[in-house]
Scaffold this motif. Structure first.
Motif, PDB file in Angstrom:
ATOM      1  N   PHE A 108      -6.258  -6.941   4.659  1.00 10.26           N
ATOM      2  CA  PHE A 108      -4.904  -7.476   4.601  1.00 10.26           C
ATOM      3  C   PHE A 108      -4.944  -8.951   4.190  1.00 10.26           C
ATOM      4  N   VAL A 131       5.335  -6.723   3.649  1.00  2.00           N
ATOM      5  CA  VAL A 131       4.285  -5.712   3.589  1.00  2.00           C
ATOM      6  C   VAL A 131       4.936  -4.332   3.473  1.00  2.00           C
ATOM      7  N   TYR A 158       3.465  -0.618   3.516  1.00  2.00           N
ATOM      8  CA  TYR A 158       2.172  -0.006   3.829  1.00  2.00           C
ATOM      9  C   TYR A 158       2.324   1.491   4.081  1.00  2.00           C
ATOM     10  N   SER A 170       0.879  -1.146   0.000  1.00  2.00           N
ATOM     11  CA  SER A 170       0.000   0.000   0.000  1.00  2.00           C
ATOM     12  C   SER A 170       0.919   1.198   0.000  1.00  2.00           C
ATOM     13  N   MET A 200      -0.468  -2.190  11.910  1.00  2.00           N
ATOM     14  CA  MET A 200      -0.507  -1.413  10.679  1.00  2.00           C
ATOM     15  C   MET A 200      -1.080  -0.013  10.897  1.00  2.00           C
ATOM     16  N   ARG A 236       6.344   0.714   7.162  1.00  2.00           N
ATOM     17  CA  ARG A 236       5.128   1.517   7.323  1.00  2.00           C
ATOM     18  C   ARG A 236       5.475   2.983   7.523  1.00  2.00           C
TER      19      ARG A 236
END
Length: 420
Positions: free
Chosen positions: A265, A406, A408, A10, A277, A380
Protein backbone atom coordinates in the motif's frame (compact mmCIF):
# COMPACT_ATOMS: atom_id res chain seq x y z
CA UNK A 1 -5.27 7.97 -15.13
CA UNK A 2 -5.48 11.66 -15.76
CA UNK A 3 -6.05 12.73 -12.18
CA UNK A 4 -3.89 14.49 -9.72
CA UNK A 5 -5.36 12.97 -6.56
CA UNK A 6 -3.11 10.36 -5.01
CA UNK A 7 -5.34 7.32 -5.42
CA UNK A 8 -4.54 3.70 -4.77
CA UNK A 9 -6.67 1.24 -6.74
CA UNK A 10 -7.04 -2.50 -6.73
CA UNK A 11 -10.10 -3.20 -8.82
CA UNK A 12 -11.27 -4.37 -12.17
CA UNK A 13 -13.09 -2.25 -14.70
CA UNK A 14 -15.46 -4.21 -16.88
CA UNK A 15 -17.42 -3.34 -20.01
CA UNK A 16 -21.06 -4.24 -19.93
CA UNK A 17 -22.38 -6.23 -22.84
CA UNK A 18 -26.25 -6.13 -23.31
CA UNK A 19 -14.63 41.39 -4.82
CA UNK A 20 -11.98 42.65 -7.35
CA UNK A 21 -11.15 41.75 -10.86
CA UNK A 22 -7.80 41.25 -12.55
CA UNK A 23 -7.29 42.52 -16.12
CA UNK A 24 -6.88 39.87 -18.79
CA UNK A 25 -3.21 39.29 -19.67
CA UNK A 26 -2.14 36.38 -21.84
CA UNK A 27 -5.56 34.90 -21.22
CA UNK A 28 -7.02 32.15 -23.31
CA UNK A 29 -10.37 30.43 -23.19
CA UNK A 30 -9.98 27.12 -21.33
CA UNK A 31 -9.39 24.34 -23.83
CA UNK A 32 -12.07 21.78 -24.31
CA UNK A 33 -11.48 18.21 -25.30
CA UNK A 34 -13.97 15.71 -26.59
CA UNK A 35 -14.91 12.86 -24.33
CA UNK A 36 -14.04 9.56 -25.97
CA UNK A 37 -15.72 6.26 -25.33
CA UNK A 38 -13.86 2.96 -25.12
CA UNK A 39 -15.06 -0.55 -24.39
CA UNK A 40 -12.56 -0.84 -21.58
CA UNK A 41 -12.40 2.70 -20.34
CA UNK A 42 -9.24 3.55 -18.46
CA UNK A 43 -9.52 5.37 -15.19
CA UNK A 44 -9.92 9.06 -15.46
CA UNK A 45 -10.24 10.77 -12.15
CA UNK A 46 -11.71 14.20 -12.36
CA UNK A 47 -10.41 16.36 -9.83
CA UNK A 48 -12.28 17.85 -8.20
CA UNK A 49 -14.56 21.21 0.13
CA UNK A 50 -17.28 23.70 -0.11
CA UNK A 51 -16.21 27.22 0.87
CA UNK A 52 -18.61 30.05 1.68
CA UNK A 53 -17.80 33.11 -0.38
CA UNK A 54 -17.49 35.40 2.60
CA UNK A 55 -15.19 33.04 4.47
CA UNK A 56 -13.04 32.51 1.41
CA UNK A 57 -12.59 36.25 1.01
CA UNK A 58 -11.58 36.48 4.65
CA UNK A 59 -9.11 33.62 4.30
CA UNK A 60 -7.61 35.16 1.19
CA UNK A 61 -7.29 38.58 2.76
CA UNK A 62 -5.88 37.10 5.92
CA UNK A 63 -3.08 35.35 4.11
CA UNK A 64 -1.99 38.29 1.97
CA UNK A 65 1.50 38.95 3.19
CA UNK A 66 2.06 42.43 4.61
CA UNK A 67 5.55 43.77 4.91
CA UNK A 68 6.71 47.09 6.22
CA UNK A 69 7.34 49.70 3.63
CA UNK A 70 8.69 53.17 4.01
CA UNK A 71 6.67 54.77 1.25
CA UNK A 72 3.34 54.60 -0.50
CA UNK A 73 2.99 53.25 -4.04
CA UNK A 74 1.53 54.87 -7.06
CA UNK A 75 -0.54 52.10 -8.76
CA UNK A 76 -0.05 53.66 -12.18
CA UNK A 77 3.76 53.61 -11.94
CA UNK A 78 4.90 50.41 -10.28
CA UNK A 79 8.23 48.90 -11.26
CA UNK A 80 8.78 45.23 -10.82
CA UNK A 81 11.47 43.82 -8.55
CA UNK A 82 14.22 41.30 -9.21
CA UNK A 83 12.37 38.69 -7.11
CA UNK A 84 9.15 39.14 -9.10
CA UNK A 85 10.96 39.15 -12.45
CA UNK A 86 12.93 36.03 -11.58
CA UNK A 87 9.90 34.20 -10.22
CA UNK A 88 7.54 35.09 -13.06
CA UNK A 89 10.11 34.28 -15.75
CA UNK A 90 9.74 30.63 -14.80
CA UNK A 91 5.97 30.54 -15.17
CA UNK A 92 3.95 29.75 -18.26
CA UNK A 93 2.23 33.15 -18.24
CA UNK A 94 4.91 35.62 -17.09
CA UNK A 95 3.05 38.81 -18.05
CA UNK A 96 -0.05 37.82 -16.10
CA UNK A 97 2.16 36.64 -13.24
CA UNK A 98 3.91 40.00 -12.96
CA UNK A 99 0.70 42.01 -13.15
CA UNK A 100 -1.21 39.84 -10.65
CA UNK A 101 1.60 40.06 -8.09
CA UNK A 102 1.89 43.81 -8.51
CA UNK A 103 -1.78 44.24 -7.61
CA UNK A 104 -0.55 43.67 -4.05
CA UNK A 105 1.69 46.69 -3.27
CA UNK A 106 3.61 44.86 -0.53
CA UNK A 107 4.84 42.38 -3.14
CA UNK A 108 7.55 44.92 -3.98
CA UNK A 109 9.26 44.05 -0.71
CA UNK A 110 8.53 40.32 -0.83
CA UNK A 111 11.12 37.59 -1.13
CA UNK A 112 10.71 34.75 -3.60
CA UNK A 113 9.36 32.56 -0.79
CA UNK A 114 6.82 35.20 0.25
CA UNK A 115 5.66 35.55 -3.34
CA UNK A 116 4.24 32.03 -3.04
CA UNK A 117 1.72 33.27 -0.46
CA UNK A 118 0.88 36.35 -2.50
CA UNK A 119 0.39 34.30 -5.67
CA UNK A 120 -1.94 31.84 -3.92
CA UNK A 121 -3.90 34.65 -2.25
CA UNK A 122 -4.33 36.49 -5.54
CA UNK A 123 -5.46 33.31 -7.29
CA UNK A 124 -7.95 32.57 -4.52
CA UNK A 125 -9.43 36.07 -4.76
CA UNK A 126 -9.80 35.73 -8.52
CA UNK A 127 -11.42 32.32 -8.16
CA UNK A 128 -13.78 33.71 -5.54
CA UNK A 129 -14.80 36.39 -8.02
CA UNK A 130 -15.41 33.72 -10.68
CA UNK A 131 -17.65 31.73 -8.35
CA UNK A 132 -19.52 34.86 -7.32
CA UNK A 133 -20.13 35.72 -10.98
CA UNK A 134 -21.29 32.19 -11.77
CA UNK A 135 -23.63 32.08 -8.76
CA UNK A 136 -25.25 35.32 -9.93
CA UNK A 137 -26.82 33.51 -12.89
CA UNK A 138 -27.93 30.42 -10.96
CA UNK A 139 -31.62 31.38 -11.31
CA UNK A 140 -31.45 31.95 -15.05
CA UNK A 141 -33.53 29.68 -17.27
CA UNK A 142 -31.43 26.80 -18.58
CA UNK A 143 -32.04 23.62 -20.50
CA UNK A 144 -31.27 20.27 -18.87
CA UNK A 145 -27.83 19.91 -20.49
CA UNK A 146 -26.78 23.50 -19.80
CA UNK A 147 -28.00 23.26 -16.19
CA UNK A 148 -25.97 20.08 -15.77
CA UNK A 149 -22.82 21.76 -17.13
CA UNK A 150 -23.43 24.85 -15.00
CA UNK A 151 -23.76 22.79 -11.81
CA UNK A 152 -20.57 20.93 -12.73
CA UNK A 153 -18.73 24.23 -12.91
CA UNK A 154 -20.03 25.42 -9.55
CA UNK A 155 -18.94 22.18 -7.89
CA UNK A 156 -15.56 22.21 -9.59
CA UNK A 157 -14.95 25.86 -8.70
CA UNK A 158 -15.75 25.14 -5.06
CA UNK A 159 -13.41 22.14 -5.16
CA UNK A 160 -10.68 24.30 -6.65
CA UNK A 161 -11.15 27.02 -4.04
CA UNK A 162 -10.78 24.41 -1.35
CA UNK A 163 -7.58 23.12 -2.97
CA UNK A 164 -6.13 26.64 -3.16
CA UNK A 165 -7.17 27.41 0.42
CA UNK A 166 -5.51 24.25 1.75
CA UNK A 167 -2.39 25.00 -0.30
CA UNK A 168 -2.28 28.48 1.17
CA UNK A 169 -2.69 27.16 4.71
CA UNK A 170 0.07 24.61 4.22
CA UNK A 171 2.46 27.15 2.72
CA UNK A 172 1.94 29.47 5.71
CA UNK A 173 2.17 26.68 8.29
CA UNK A 174 -1.46 26.83 9.40
CA UNK A 175 -2.71 23.57 7.86
CA UNK A 176 -4.37 21.57 10.66
CA UNK A 177 -3.89 18.19 8.99
CA UNK A 178 -0.38 17.19 10.07
CA UNK A 179 -0.30 14.41 7.46
CA UNK A 180 -0.29 16.97 4.63
CA UNK A 181 2.94 17.37 2.68
CA UNK A 182 4.56 19.35 -0.09
CA UNK A 183 3.42 16.66 -2.52
CA UNK A 184 -0.16 17.23 -1.37
CA UNK A 185 0.11 20.91 -2.27
CA UNK A 186 1.37 20.02 -5.74
CA UNK A 187 -1.56 17.62 -6.05
CA UNK A 188 -4.13 20.19 -4.90
CA UNK A 189 -2.86 22.87 -7.28
CA UNK A 190 -2.71 20.44 -10.18
CA UNK A 191 -6.26 19.33 -9.43
CA UNK A 192 -7.48 22.94 -9.36
CA UNK A 193 -5.89 23.45 -12.77
CA UNK A 194 -7.58 20.40 -14.27
CA UNK A 195 -10.97 21.35 -12.84
CA UNK A 196 -11.24 24.40 -15.09
CA UNK A 197 -10.91 22.27 -18.22
CA UNK A 198 -13.45 19.79 -16.88
CA UNK A 199 -15.86 22.65 -16.27
CA UNK A 200 -15.71 23.88 -19.85
CA UNK A 201 -15.87 20.37 -21.32
CA UNK A 202 -19.41 20.17 -19.99
CA UNK A 203 -20.43 23.06 -22.27
CA UNK A 204 -19.06 21.40 -25.39
CA UNK A 205 -21.63 21.33 -28.15
CA UNK A 206 -23.89 23.95 -26.56
CA UNK A 207 -24.06 27.70 -26.94
CA UNK A 208 -25.85 30.62 -25.35
CA UNK A 209 -25.63 33.25 -22.66
CA UNK A 210 -24.81 30.89 -19.79
CA UNK A 211 -21.82 29.42 -21.59
CA UNK A 212 -20.61 32.87 -22.64
CA UNK A 213 -20.84 34.16 -19.08
CA UNK A 214 -19.01 31.13 -17.71
CA UNK A 215 -16.19 31.66 -20.22
CA UNK A 216 -16.00 35.30 -19.15
CA UNK A 217 -16.04 34.38 -15.43
CA UNK A 218 -13.18 31.93 -15.89
CA UNK A 219 -10.88 34.31 -17.77
CA UNK A 220 -7.36 34.08 -16.38
CA UNK A 221 -8.35 31.53 -13.71
CA UNK A 222 -6.52 28.56 -15.27
CA UNK A 223 -3.51 30.74 -16.05
CA UNK A 224 -3.32 32.06 -12.48
CA UNK A 225 -3.53 28.54 -11.05
CA UNK A 226 -0.85 27.38 -13.48
CA UNK A 227 1.41 30.22 -12.37
CA UNK A 228 0.79 29.46 -8.69
CA UNK A 229 1.69 25.83 -9.28
CA UNK A 230 4.91 26.82 -11.03
CA UNK A 231 5.83 29.33 -8.33
CA UNK A 232 5.22 26.81 -5.57
CA UNK A 233 7.26 24.14 -7.39
CA UNK A 234 10.12 26.61 -7.76
CA UNK A 235 9.97 27.61 -4.10
CA UNK A 236 10.09 23.97 -2.96
CA UNK A 237 13.54 23.65 -4.55
CA UNK A 238 12.91 19.98 -5.16
CA UNK A 239 15.16 18.59 -7.87
CA UNK A 240 12.48 16.04 -8.76
CA UNK A 241 10.57 18.85 -10.49
CA UNK A 242 13.46 20.69 -12.14
CA UNK A 243 12.81 21.14 -15.84
CA UNK A 244 9.53 19.24 -15.79
CA UNK A 245 6.69 21.01 -17.63
CA UNK A 246 3.68 21.79 -15.45
CA UNK A 247 1.40 19.44 -17.37
CA UNK A 248 3.79 16.49 -16.89
CA UNK A 249 4.45 16.85 -13.18
CA UNK A 250 1.47 14.72 -12.22
CA UNK A 251 3.17 11.58 -13.55
CA UNK A 252 6.31 12.41 -11.56
CA UNK A 253 4.21 12.94 -8.45
CA UNK A 254 2.53 9.57 -8.74
CA UNK A 255 5.87 7.84 -9.27
CA UNK A 256 7.34 9.51 -6.19
CA UNK A 257 4.65 8.31 -3.76
CA UNK A 258 6.27 6.02 -1.21
CA UNK A 259 5.02 2.46 -0.87
CA UNK A 260 5.29 0.06 2.02
CA UNK A 261 7.29 -2.97 0.84
CA UNK A 262 5.48 -5.28 3.24
CA UNK A 263 1.89 -4.25 2.55
CA UNK A 264 2.10 -3.01 -1.00
CA UNK A 265 0.00 0.00 0.00
CA UNK A 266 1.13 3.61 -0.50
CA UNK A 267 3.09 5.19 2.33
CA UNK A 268 0.42 7.78 3.13
CA UNK A 269 -2.07 5.03 4.06
CA UNK A 270 -1.91 4.65 7.82
CA UNK A 271 -1.18 1.30 9.47
CA UNK A 272 -4.71 1.07 10.89
CA UNK A 273 -6.23 1.47 7.41
CA UNK A 274 -3.86 -1.11 5.96
CA UNK A 275 -5.12 -3.66 8.50
CA UNK A 276 -8.71 -2.83 7.60
CA UNK A 277 -8.01 -3.65 3.95
CA UNK A 278 -7.83 -7.41 4.56
CA UNK A 279 -9.61 -7.91 7.86
CA UNK A 280 -12.82 -9.99 7.41
CA UNK A 281 -15.96 -7.83 7.49
CA UNK A 282 -17.33 -9.85 10.42
CA UNK A 283 -14.32 -8.80 12.53
CA UNK A 284 -14.70 -5.09 11.82
CA UNK A 285 -16.78 -2.93 14.13
CA UNK A 286 -18.72 -0.70 11.76
CA UNK A 287 -20.03 2.70 12.79
CA UNK A 288 -22.97 2.41 10.38
CA UNK A 289 -24.55 -0.72 8.88
CA UNK A 290 -26.66 -0.62 5.72
CA UNK A 291 -29.03 -3.52 5.17
CA UNK A 292 -32.04 -3.68 2.88
CA UNK A 293 -33.87 -6.09 5.20
CA UNK A 294 -33.90 -3.57 8.03
CA UNK A 295 -31.36 -5.40 10.21
CA UNK A 296 -28.96 -2.49 10.20
CA UNK A 297 -28.68 1.18 11.03
CA UNK A 298 -30.22 2.24 7.71
CA UNK A 299 -31.79 0.63 4.67
CA UNK A 300 -30.15 2.83 2.04
CA UNK A 301 -26.62 3.99 1.26
CA UNK A 302 -27.79 7.59 0.89
CA UNK A 303 -29.07 7.60 4.50
CA UNK A 304 -25.69 6.33 5.70
CA UNK A 305 -23.82 9.05 3.81
CA UNK A 306 -26.10 11.73 5.21
CA UNK A 307 -25.59 10.45 8.77
CA UNK A 308 -21.78 10.38 8.51
CA UNK A 309 -19.94 13.23 10.27
CA UNK A 310 -18.38 16.15 8.39
CA UNK A 311 -14.70 17.13 8.44
CA UNK A 312 -13.89 14.20 10.71
CA UNK A 313 -10.28 13.16 11.23
CA UNK A 314 -11.54 9.86 12.60
CA UNK A 315 -12.22 6.97 10.25
CA UNK A 316 -15.96 6.26 9.85
CA UNK A 317 -16.69 2.70 8.72
CA UNK A 318 -19.89 2.00 6.79
CA UNK A 319 -20.64 -1.68 6.23
CA UNK A 320 -22.97 -2.27 3.28
CA UNK A 321 -24.44 -5.77 3.45
CA UNK A 322 -25.02 -7.92 0.40
CA UNK A 323 -27.71 -6.64 -1.96
CA UNK A 324 -28.25 -4.43 -4.99
CA UNK A 325 -28.56 -0.78 -4.05
CA UNK A 326 -30.13 1.25 -6.85
CA UNK A 327 -30.21 4.84 -5.69
CA UNK A 328 -30.15 8.19 -7.44
CA UNK A 329 -26.54 9.21 -8.10
CA UNK A 330 -24.97 8.60 -4.72
CA UNK A 331 -22.34 11.14 -3.76
CA UNK A 332 -19.89 11.62 -0.91
CA UNK A 333 -19.40 15.38 -0.78
CA UNK A 334 -16.14 17.20 -0.03
CA UNK A 335 -17.22 17.77 3.61
CA UNK A 336 -17.41 14.04 4.32
CA UNK A 337 -13.88 13.09 5.30
CA UNK A 338 -12.46 9.61 5.95
CA UNK A 339 -15.44 7.43 5.04
CA UNK A 340 -14.72 3.75 4.43
CA UNK A 341 -17.29 1.58 2.64
CA UNK A 342 -16.97 -2.16 3.13
CA UNK A 343 -19.11 -4.64 1.21
CA UNK A 344 -19.57 -8.41 1.31
CA UNK A 345 -17.58 -8.90 -1.88
CA UNK A 346 -17.63 -8.20 -5.60
CA UNK A 347 -20.96 -9.21 -7.10
CA UNK A 348 -22.59 -9.49 -3.68
CA UNK A 349 -22.70 -5.86 -2.59
CA UNK A 350 -23.68 -3.92 -5.71
CA UNK A 351 -24.22 -0.17 -6.05
CA UNK A 352 -25.79 0.65 -9.39
CA UNK A 353 -27.33 3.38 -11.49
CA UNK A 354 -28.29 4.05 -15.09
CA UNK A 355 -27.69 7.74 -15.85
CA UNK A 356 -26.15 8.52 -19.25
CA UNK A 357 -25.24 11.44 -21.48
CA UNK A 358 -27.53 10.45 -24.34
CA UNK A 359 -30.69 9.38 -22.55
CA UNK A 360 -30.66 11.91 -19.70
CA UNK A 361 -29.12 14.80 -21.67
CA UNK A 362 -26.57 15.53 -18.93
CA UNK A 363 -22.79 15.83 -18.74
CA UNK A 364 -20.51 12.84 -18.27
CA UNK A 365 -19.57 14.25 -14.87
CA UNK A 366 -23.22 14.00 -13.77
CA UNK A 367 -23.78 10.38 -14.82
CA UNK A 368 -21.79 8.66 -12.06
CA UNK A 369 -23.69 5.98 -10.16
CA UNK A 370 -21.39 6.69 -7.22
CA UNK A 371 -19.14 9.72 -6.73
CA UNK A 372 -16.70 10.60 -3.95
CA UNK A 373 -14.85 13.86 -3.36
CA UNK A 374 -14.33 13.72 0.42
CA UNK A 375 -10.70 13.28 1.48
CA UNK A 376 -9.72 9.80 2.65
CA UNK A 377 -12.45 7.86 0.82
CA UNK A 378 -12.00 4.08 0.84
CA UNK A 379 -14.12 1.43 -0.90
CA UNK A 380 -13.55 -2.29 -0.41
CA UNK A 381 -15.27 -5.42 -1.74
CA UNK A 382 -18.04 -3.63 -3.67
CA UNK A 383 -19.23 -3.68 -7.28
CA UNK A 384 -20.10 -0.33 -8.87
CA UNK A 385 -22.34 -0.51 -11.95
CA UNK A 386 -23.75 1.78 -14.60
CA UNK A 387 -26.13 -0.29 -16.70
CA UNK A 388 -27.09 2.40 -19.26
CA UNK A 389 -25.41 0.51 -22.10
CA UNK A 390 -23.17 1.64 -24.99
CA UNK A 391 -26.05 3.03 -27.06
CA UNK A 392 -26.51 5.78 -24.47
CA UNK A 393 -22.89 6.94 -24.72
CA UNK A 394 -20.95 8.09 -21.64
CA UNK A 395 -22.26 6.46 -18.45
CA UNK A 396 -19.96 6.49 -15.43
CA UNK A 397 -20.09 3.79 -12.76
CA UNK A 398 -17.59 5.34 -10.33
CA UNK A 399 -16.17 8.87 -10.13
CA UNK A 400 -13.52 9.62 -7.51
CA UNK A 401 -11.98 13.05 -6.99
CA UNK A 402 -11.06 12.49 -3.34
CA UNK A 403 -7.51 12.97 -2.18
CA UNK A 404 -5.83 9.98 -0.53
CA UNK A 405 -8.49 7.61 -1.90
CA UNK A 406 -8.36 3.82 -2.03
CA UNK A 407 -10.48 1.53 -4.20
CA UNK A 408 -9.61 -2.02 -3.18
CA UNK A 409 -10.93 -5.37 -4.42
CA UNK A 410 -13.80 -3.66 -6.22
CA UNK A 411 -15.42 -4.31 -9.58
CA UNK A 412 -16.38 -1.36 -11.77
CA UNK A 413 -18.86 -2.28 -14.49
CA UNK A 414 -20.07 -0.15 -17.38
CA UNK A 415 -19.96 0.37 -21.13
CA UNK A 416 -18.47 3.79 -21.78
CA UNK A 417 -16.22 5.98 -19.60
CA UNK A 418 -16.70 3.41 -16.86
CA UNK A 419 -14.34 5.07 -14.40
CA UNK A 420 -13.75 8.78 -13.88
Amino acid sequence: MSQYSKTMESSESTSMLPPESLPNHNSTTPKTTKSHCYSNAKGILFTSFSVILLLTTIVSAGFLVHFRTGSSHNPTHIKTTMAISKTCSRTRYPSLCTHSLLTVPDSLNATESQLVHISLSTTLRRMNLALYGASAIANAQMGTRVRSAFEDCLELLEDSMDHITRSLKYSTGSETNKASSREDVMTWLSAALTNQDTCMEGFEGVSGTVKDQMVQNLKDVSELVSNSLAIYAISSKDKDFDGIPIENRKRKLLQSVSTSEKSGFPGWLRRKERKLMDLPAAMIKADIIVSQDGNGTYKTVSQAIKAAPEYSNRRTIIYVKAGRYEENNLKIGRKKWNLMFIGDGKGRTVISGGKSVMRDNITTFHTASFAASGTGFIARDITFVNWAGPANHQAVALRVSADHAVVYRCSIVGSCDTKL
